[in-house]
Write a protein that holds these residues in place. Sequence first.
Motif, PDB file in Angstrom:
ATOM      1  N   SER A 176      40.881  40.453  40.147  1.00  0.00           N
ATOM      2  CA  SER A 176      41.678  39.979  41.222  1.00  0.00           C
ATOM      3  C   SER A 176      42.969  39.085  40.730  1.00  0.00           C
ATOM      4  CB  SER A 176      40.932  39.057  42.255  1.00  0.00           C
ATOM      5  OG  SER A 176      41.379  38.450  43.126  1.00  0.00           O
ATOM      6  N   ASP A 177      43.726  38.714  41.533  1.00  0.00           N
ATOM      7  CA  ASP A 177      44.836  37.995  40.976  1.00  0.00           C
ATOM      8  C   ASP A 177      44.533  36.626  41.059  1.00  0.00           C
ATOM      9  OD1 ASP A 177      44.902  38.008  43.606  1.00  0.00           O
ATOM     10  OD2 ASP A 177      47.211  38.299  44.143  1.00  0.00           O
ATOM     11  N   GLN A 178      43.407  36.175  41.846  1.00  0.00           N
ATOM     12  CA  GLN A 178      42.739  34.820  41.952  1.00  0.00           C
ATOM     13  C   GLN A 178      41.663  34.684  40.815  1.00  0.00           C
ATOM     14  OE1 GLN A 178      44.283  32.587  43.720  1.00  0.00           O
ATOM     15  NE2 GLN A 178      45.773  34.269  44.449  1.00  0.00           N
ATOM     16  N   ARG A 179      41.079  33.615  40.776  1.00  0.00           N
ATOM     17  CA  ARG A 179      39.929  33.217  39.731  1.00  0.00           C
ATOM     18  C   ARG A 179      38.678  33.718  40.474  1.00  0.00           C
ATOM     19  NH1 ARG A 179      43.393  28.759  38.828  1.00  0.00           N
ATOM     20  NH2 ARG A 179      44.302  28.784  36.485  1.00  0.00           N
ATOM     21  N   LEU A 180      38.509  34.939  40.866  1.00  0.00           N
ATOM     22  CA  LEU A 180      37.474  35.518  41.347  1.00  0.00           C
ATOM     23  C   LEU A 180      36.978  36.708  40.896  1.00  0.00           C
ATOM     24  CD1 LEU A 180      38.832  35.616  45.260  1.00  0.00           C
ATOM     25  CD2 LEU A 180      37.212  33.851  44.019  1.00  0.00           C
ATOM     26  N   GLN A 190      36.956  39.702  17.316  1.00  0.00           N
ATOM     27  CA  GLN A 190      37.781  40.895  16.965  1.00  0.00           C
ATOM     28  C   GLN A 190      37.539  42.163  17.640  1.00  0.00           C
ATOM     29  OE1 GLN A 190      37.853  40.962  12.752  1.00  0.00           O
ATOM     30  NE2 GLN A 190      39.587  39.182  12.492  1.00  0.00           N
ATOM     31  N   LYS A 191      38.115  42.377  18.599  1.00  0.00           N
ATOM     32  CA  LYS A 191      37.717  43.572  19.706  1.00  0.00           C
ATOM     33  C   LYS A 191      38.917  44.489  19.805  1.00  0.00           C
ATOM     34  CE  LYS A 191      33.940  40.897  21.826  1.00  0.00           C
ATOM     35  NZ  LYS A 191      33.967  39.941  21.159  1.00  0.00           N
ATOM     36  N   ALA A 192      39.309  45.124  18.803  1.00  0.00           N
ATOM     37  CA  ALA A 192      40.627  46.195  18.718  1.00  0.00           C
ATOM     38  C   ALA A 192      39.848  47.473  19.856  1.00  0.00           C
ATOM     39  CB  ALA A 192      41.120  46.441  17.690  1.00  0.00           C
ATOM     40  N   GLY A 193      40.742  47.822  20.603  1.00  0.00           N
ATOM     41  CA  GLY A 193      40.501  49.015  21.417  1.00  0.00           C
ATOM     42  C   GLY A 193      39.860  48.446  22.734  1.00  0.00           C
ATOM     43  N   LEU A 194      39.636  47.158  22.991  1.00  0.00           N
ATOM     44  CA  LEU A 194      38.828  46.854  24.260  1.00  0.00           C
ATOM     45  C   LEU A 194      39.828  47.374  25.360  1.00  0.00           C
ATOM     46  CD1 LEU A 194      36.822  45.214  26.045  1.00  0.00           C
ATOM     47  CD2 LEU A 194      38.393  43.302  25.457  1.00  0.00           C
ATOM     48  N   THR A 195      39.263  48.068  26.396  1.00  0.00           N
ATOM     49  CA  THR A 195      39.921  48.566  27.522  1.00  0.00           C
ATOM     50  C   THR A 195      39.314  47.991  28.806  1.00  0.00           C
ATOM     51  OG1 THR A 195      40.540  50.553  26.503  1.00  0.00           O
ATOM     52  CG2 THR A 195      40.593  50.540  29.005  1.00  0.00           C
ATOM     53  N   VAL A 196      40.050  47.392  29.658  1.00  0.00           N
ATOM     54  CA  VAL A 196      39.643  46.973  31.074  1.00  0.00           C
ATOM     55  C   VAL A 196      40.370  47.497  32.178  1.00  0.00           C
ATOM     56  CG1 VAL A 196      38.861  44.932  32.219  1.00  0.00           C
ATOM     57  CG2 VAL A 196      38.945  44.976  29.882  1.00  0.00           C
ATOM     58  N   VAL A 197      39.584  47.884  33.310  1.00  0.00           N
ATOM     59  CA  VAL A 197      40.378  48.606  34.279  1.00  0.00           C
ATOM     60  C   VAL A 197      40.089  47.999  35.658  1.00  0.00           C
ATOM     61  CG1 VAL A 197      41.037  50.789  35.581  1.00  0.00           C
ATOM     62  CG2 VAL A 197      40.391  50.746  33.247  1.00  0.00           C
ATOM     63  N   SER A 198      40.909  47.826  36.401  1.00  0.00           N
ATOM     64  CA  SER A 198      40.702  46.871  37.623  1.00  0.00           C
ATOM     65  C   SER A 198      39.789  47.818  38.859  1.00  0.00           C
ATOM     66  CB  SER A 198      41.932  46.198  38.383  1.00  0.00           C
ATOM     67  OG  SER A 198      42.858  47.125  38.613  1.00  0.00           O
ATOM     68  N   THR A 199      39.415  47.252  39.758  1.00  0.00           N
ATOM     69  CA  THR A 199      38.616  47.973  40.736  1.00  0.00           C
ATOM     70  C   THR A 199      39.667  48.433  41.923  1.00  0.00           C
ATOM     71  OG1 THR A 199      36.478  47.169  40.425  1.00  0.00           O
ATOM     72  CG2 THR A 199      36.895  48.281  42.595  1.00  0.00           C
ATOM     73  N   GLY A 200      40.431  47.299  42.036  1.00  0.00           N
ATOM     74  CA  GLY A 200      41.558  47.410  43.083  1.00  0.00           C
ATOM     75  C   GLY A 200      43.109  47.249  42.375  1.00  0.00           C
TER      76      GLY A 200
END
Length: 830
Positions: A176-180, A190-200
């Motif tokens: 979210s764009d809030q702290r939610l 060290q976590k090279a390659g970490l990928t995160v995708v939003s639900t919305g």
Amino acid sequence: CEKDFLDVYTELEQENASLLHSPLLGRFCGHILASVPRTVVSLHSVLVLDFYTDGNTQKVYNNDNHMAMEAALGFKAQYSFRTTSPDHGLLAYSGNCSFLMETSSADIDGVINSPGYPGLYPDNLHCNYLFRGFGNQRVRLQFEELDIYEIHAETFGEAGHTISSCPIDSVRIYDSDQRLRQIHSDFCGQKAGLTVVSTGSRMRLEFITSAGRIPRSRTVTSADLGELQRKGFRLRYNISSEYLRIDRGLRSNHLTGTECDFLIESAGKSHDRFQFPSVRGGRLCRVFFQGVHNLQRSEMTLLRIDGMAHITAGRRQDGRCPGLAGHLKVYARGQGADAVPDADFCQAVGEASDGRGGSLGEPQEFRSSGPQLFLVFDTRHLETWQLAPAFIINYRFVPDFGIPGHQPNEDDCAFEYVSGADKAHGRTNSPFFNPVTKAHYPHNTTCSYRFVATEPNQRVRIRFTHFYVEDFFIEELGNDKKHHTVGSYVPCAGDRVEIYERYESPKNSGRFRLEKILTYCGTSIPGPYVTQFDTQELLVLFHSTWDKWAHPEYDKRTASGFQIEYDFPVRTSLFSNKFDVCGGNISSDMHGGVIQVPKNEQATYQPDLICEWHIYPSQPGNQVFVQFPEFHLEGSTKSCSMAVLRMYNGDSHVPSSEVCGADNGIPAFYGRGSEHVRIRLLTTAGSRGGKGFKFSWTEALKIHPGTGHCPGFQCKRTRHCIDHRLECNRLPNCGSRAVEYSADFDKDRLRWKNHTKHERDNSDEEINSEKCHSIYAKATGPTEAAYQLLHVGIGVIVTVLLLIAIVAFVLYRSPAARSRPSKQPRTCST
């Protein structure tokens, strides 16, 4: 760094800013290049290196051990000026380290560096990065580098707990764009390659740093490289509508932070279906199935996948599926995705045949070998504008008892083992049994094990190799039957194992009934068991109850359970004329006899034996009883797993006694009046043999009810009437009797405590009787008889002499005797 040092300042906004009031990045000294940061980047347009030396500078050497070569003093660095043009806007209301990446319709992407990257990031930062898309767009963050200070896992406390967290510096990502709805926990290390995708269409990233990694008063050494090499991060972001849309139907199973990963957990719903959506090319999606797994329950997953076909030669080329097909891998054994999958499929994509007579779209079924199963769906060989079709996954979560064998109904703890259908032998066990981890079986569970011999001459044989079923107080109570019970008397008040035989009822042809044979509990291993000769089916029932009493020492409410070995041996002819070898029918007009097993006293009994002796009374009304003057089988009161002897009344399938080990104090076993006694010896294939046993059998003659006349010899203690020919035959034939019996109910443990003391009657073999003396003299000659009488005579003479000596001593010491006056005058002479 008390003498010479180099201070580095990277946060100055103006060149004339006071260093006393500016944050210090670090103070460095020494001569190890790795102990200083290789790259330093200013946050603004100014960077200051403050170099200080005192008045006592001395030469140093680059080798502390040999001091062989003089090292140059000072430092050398390269510098450059670089222009930064961020492709994101600054949030005016959030300070100078808060940024906004926003689009109204078009897809956008860009690169973000943390402050100071690729140098060291400063202390006391709190940076905010807001990503705002539009409509069906989703936000994707891919960290090309992530290097955040981390406290490594540490072990503390006697229990060995470990902790690995990010309490000083961290990256936090919110869905979210809030702290939610924070995605995962804080990120660091060290976590090279970490990928995160939003639900919305919106996402928030926060970068938080603090002070206190290394005290500035201490010299920085090579041991502090983790603190020094803290670059921060460099990430590439993308806001696009090409990602899979997570609609309401998918949201409940979607794994937050991923594009197309899903988690399906068991939550009381045993079965359902999941429609995997149509995804674009270039994707790698996963579906995780997680059954319940705890101390009381474990589940496995059953899958049926529609629209898939096995990959075989010619169907896939260079690891690709034909046309627009997706590629599916199944991992059913809990192994990682880098291991060999259990199955490999291509999507059917409407093809009717594979050219070999089989349909590409036939449903595929799988069963996990534990609580976890996951699928990997790969469309990376497709173009990003291509779509792989959706497919259906039907799933069920069923109880997993950790028991091998055929399970007719996945929801029931019931298993079958049939000769011919399964292998001729095998193993099974109680729920969750593990000989290594000693895991405990669950509460309130009933499991059945059905063993069926299909061939006419086959029988079912089972052997317990491990046995630990909760009833810890059986041994403590000191009962006569410490580890098993027979008949209707069942002191196993808690968990237990029951053995049944299934046979055709003679009154109802074609109908079958179960008869309970044995009940076991406690810690002693029961003896092996083989079905009777008129049945070929055995049923073992295991009951675990809720009612538990904690043991004062173990404090465990369940135990590790049991393990069973089973096979289907072929019946051989056991009823031969040589009944003293391995069973047979026994009856004699002498009304008694003796059997030695093995017949040769110098040999040992054989393994893999099934022997039966049937001892019949010669006349109605007579009673048969058996005694064991010698008994040596493998085992003890703690284990009868290798060999066991059971005794039965008549044709009953329920044994009345079960013994093993070395015990010459076994009380006589009495059959019922006019019924025969059956003795059954079982040894396993792993038996190492033993001395064996000798049993004498006696037929108690019927005493005249009116006169009480015994037509033979009447035993003095048991009052049995036996044949005269059994008297003085060097074998006990009078049996034994109970001289002490007690039975008390333990109210605290809700169990009976019983104890019986037996006494043997050897009156038929008394050596001092005139008849036995005469018979022994005839059998062994006068030497032995004289020798025996000599022993008796010597005993009598010694006793008489001892009494005379005692009387004389008493008279001599009597005061009256010493003071009595003499009748003759005494004279003295010198």
